[in-house]
Design an enzyme around this catalytic site. Structure first.
Site, PDB file in Angstrom:
ATOM      1  N   GLU A  33       0.817  -1.217   0.000  1.00 28.15           N
ATOM      2  CA  GLU A  33       0.000   0.000   0.000  1.00 28.15           C
ATOM      3  C   GLU A  33       0.846   1.262   0.000  1.00 28.15           C
ATOM      4  O   GLU A  33       0.404   2.313  -0.485  1.00 28.15           O
ATOM      5  CB  GLU A  33      -0.934   0.004   1.213  1.00 28.15           C
ATOM      6  CG  GLU A  33      -2.028  -1.049   1.194  1.00 28.15           C
ATOM      7  CD  GLU A  33      -3.105  -0.762   0.163  1.00 28.15           C
ATOM      8  OE1 GLU A  33      -3.237   0.406  -0.249  1.00 28.15           O
ATOM      9  OE2 GLU A  33      -3.812  -1.708  -0.234  1.00 28.15           O
ATOM     10  N   GLU A  76      -1.311   8.956  -0.100  1.00 23.60           N
ATOM     11  CA  GLU A  76      -1.249   8.687  -1.528  1.00 23.60           C
ATOM     12  C   GLU A  76      -0.816   9.936  -2.288  1.00 23.60           C
ATOM     13  O   GLU A  76      -0.945  11.069  -1.802  1.00 23.60           O
ATOM     14  CB  GLU A  76      -2.577   8.156  -2.047  1.00 23.60           C
ATOM     15  CG  GLU A  76      -3.754   9.082  -2.010  1.00 23.60           C
ATOM     16  CD  GLU A  76      -4.990   8.425  -2.616  1.00 23.60           C
ATOM     17  OE1 GLU A  76      -5.005   8.171  -3.820  1.00 23.60           O
ATOM     18  OE2 GLU A  76      -5.937   8.156  -1.841  1.00 23.60           O
TER      19      GLU A  76
END
Length: 316
Positions: free
Chosen positions: A138, A156
């Protein structure tokens, strides 16, 4: 006098067993800070060994009892074992409706102290390998097939994405964005609110301050452990799957569900990665990280069903 001392001893033992002073976590026994750094050689310094161990320890004192009517009507009670305080942190507005009371009722408890702390050392190492595989995937920044690029991103790259969905229990706060943050890349206001209820006993802490997940490292790791341990909707928890506590029903077997690492992929990101064949790159990357960490912990998982290539995703 003897009876007085006996009463005092029993009282002390009761306090100890209730969890005021006890934590069962043994994660730090399986690897050192030096080894943690070698697991993630390109990691962002935000993700430290100390923060991870503190997050494991802090959550180990929290117990969550989830009661469900049907699949989507919840009542959640949070207990802080240090004080014994029980708090209902969520009770859906339909909970006491007559029609809701006719729905199938289930209840179960999550003890966060169970994270990687079974009586079987190899089970604990396997769980750590699976957990690290997912948080490494991730948070990686690029794929080099060396699996040394985990824990690089604390949020992100595209921070323009809001990830906001209508939710009565966990409504988005105006001006806040709920893009992926932390080791598990927690996304959407619903997940921030649910995590905040379980971790802090107050949904508003993360709903109003989602940036805590990428600015406070302990909170960041707590969100990953919360996600790993807490079943939601029709999904089992990753913890129950990888430790062998979960077994698929006949109906789930028809959907291709099997115990093993592949099932944890379905839980984490099945809608995008599962039932898409064996060449799905993200799925393969998670599998590669899993094998990488199994090797780091010097264990094998010869019986695992590693991919989710033919598993139907869970309904969103």
């Amino acid at each position: 006098m003897k009876n007085k001392w006996l009463v005092m001893l029993i009282s002390a033992l009761c306090l100890f067993n209730f969890g005021f002073t006890k934590t069962k976590s043994t994660v730090q026994n399986y690897f050192s800070e030096k080894q943690f750094n070698s697991f993630f050689p390109r990691r962002n310094n935000f993700y430290s060994y100390t923060s991870f161990i503190k997050a494991v320890s802090s959550l180990s004192f929290i117990k969550i009892r989830i009661e469900k009517r049907g699949e989507w009507i919840y009542k959640i009670t949070r207990t802080d074992k240090r004080t014994g305080q029980e708090t209902v942190v969520r009770q859906d507005q339909d909970w006491n409706e007559a029609w809701a009371k006719t729905m199938p009722y289930r209840t179960f408890s999550i003890h966060y102290t169970d994270f990687c702390s079974s009586n079987d050392i190899n089970v604990n190492k396997k769980e750590l390998a699976a957990f690290f595989a997912h948080i490494a995937h991730e948070t990686r920044n690029g794929i080099n097939n060396k699996y040394n690029d985990g824990l690089m991103l604390n949020h992100e790259l595209d921070t323009n994405v809001n990830y906001i969905a209508a939710n009565v229990n966990y409504p988005a706060v105006n001006g806040k964005k709920y893009y992926g943050r932390g080791p598990i890349q927690l996304s959407y206001n619903s997940n921030y609110g649910f995590a905040s209820d379980c971790i802090f006993g107050d949904k508003n802490i993360l709903l109003k301050n989602p940036s805590l997940v990428n600015t406070d490292a302990i909170t960041a790791f707590e969100t990953a452990i919360y996600f790993w341990m807490t079943p939601q909707g029709t999904k089992p928890s990753c913890h129950d799957v990888i430790t062998g506590k979960w077994e698929p029903t006949a109906a789930e077997i028809q959907k291709g569900y099997k115990a093993g690492f592949g099932m944890t992929i379905n839980i984490v990101n099945g809608a995008l990665e599962c039932n898409k064949g064996t060449e799905m790159s993200a799925m393969k990357d998670r599998m590669g990280f899993y094998r990488y960490f199994l090797k780091k912990f010097d264990i094998k998982d010869s019986d695992y069903y590693c991919d989710c290539a033919k598993m139907q995703p869970f309904p969103v």
